[in-house]
Design an enzyme around this catalytic site. Structure first.
Site, PDB file in Angstrom:
ATOM      1  N   CYS A 201       3.566   0.420  -8.168  1.00 42.99           N
ATOM      2  CA  CYS A 201       4.240  -0.833  -7.829  1.00 42.99           C
ATOM      3  C   CYS A 201       5.256  -1.206  -8.894  1.00 42.99           C
ATOM      4  O   CYS A 201       4.946  -1.224 -10.073  1.00 42.99           O
ATOM      5  CB  CYS A 201       3.207  -1.947  -7.691  1.00 42.99           C
ATOM      6  SG  CYS A 201       3.923  -3.537  -7.286  1.00 42.99           S
TER       7      CYS A 201
ATOM      8  N   CYS B   7      -4.277  -0.696  -2.284  1.00 37.68           N
ATOM      9  CA  CYS B   7      -4.751   0.657  -2.587  1.00 37.68           C
ATOM     10  C   CYS B   7      -4.381   0.980  -4.027  1.00 37.68           C
ATOM     11  O   CYS B   7      -3.424   0.422  -4.572  1.00 37.68           O
ATOM     12  CB  CYS B   7      -4.201   1.695  -1.607  1.00 37.68           C
ATOM     13  SG  CYS B   7      -2.467   2.117  -1.821  1.00 37.68           S
TER      14      CYS B   7
ATOM     15  N   CYS C  47       0.871  -1.174   0.000  1.00 36.49           N
ATOM     16  CA  CYS C  47       0.000   0.000   0.000  1.00 36.49           C
ATOM     17  C   CYS C  47       0.909   1.225   0.000  1.00 36.49           C
ATOM     18  O   CYS C  47       2.129   1.100  -0.064  1.00 36.49           O
ATOM     19  CB  CYS C  47      -0.993   0.002   1.156  1.00 36.49           C
ATOM     20  SG  CYS C  47      -0.304   0.269   2.786  1.00 36.49           S
TER      21      CYS C  47
END
Length: 138
Positions: A87, A80, A8
């Site tokens: 990422c 999220c 997250c």
């Protein structure tokens, strides 16, 4: 043993909750890590609401995702939207999953503790289903 990484933004609440539940439900079938793209430290309310459900996450730390680039993960779960967008690509070929949860403590008209409990319960349900589907007990 499978390796799971939960991501997250701040690695302070949602990913910490998910790490605790995923590890609890997976037992010795998985090693679960959590990280953030902008770590902020573990939120004390996350520790509190997990303790209410009998899980101690007080030993967990808030880590940057870059700390885990050398580890081969079977699963990477973003919790999220921001983390999903930022990422990094993991060279391990990990299967990626996304389930966005509201940032607890930031819901208008709801006190922070109630918000944390609500998100905790949602993450608990998701975590149990994830483990049942991807790492069923033999």
């Amino acid at each position: 043993m499978k390796r799971i990484l939960v991501l997250c933004t701040g690695n302070s609440a949602r990913s910490q909750l998910a790490q605790g539940y995923l590890q609890q439900f997976a037992g010795n079938r998985a090693q679960v890590y959590s990280a953030g793209v902008d770590p902020k430290g573990v939120n004390p309310l996350a520790v509190q609401v997990m303790a209410e459900d009998g899980i101690d996450i007080s030993h967990q730390t808030s880590n940057h995702v870059d700390e885990y680039t050398g580890i081969s993960f079977e699963y990477v779960i973003t919790v999220c939207d921001n983390a999903r967008e930022q990422c990094p690509v993991f060279p391990s070929g990990a299967r990626r999953f996304h389930q966005s949860f509201t940032d607890p403590g930031h819901e208008p008209g709801m006190d922070a503790l109630t918000s944390f409990r609500q998100v905790r319960d949602q993450i608990k349900t998701f975590s149990r289903q994830f483990i049942d589907l991807h790492l069923p007990a033999s």
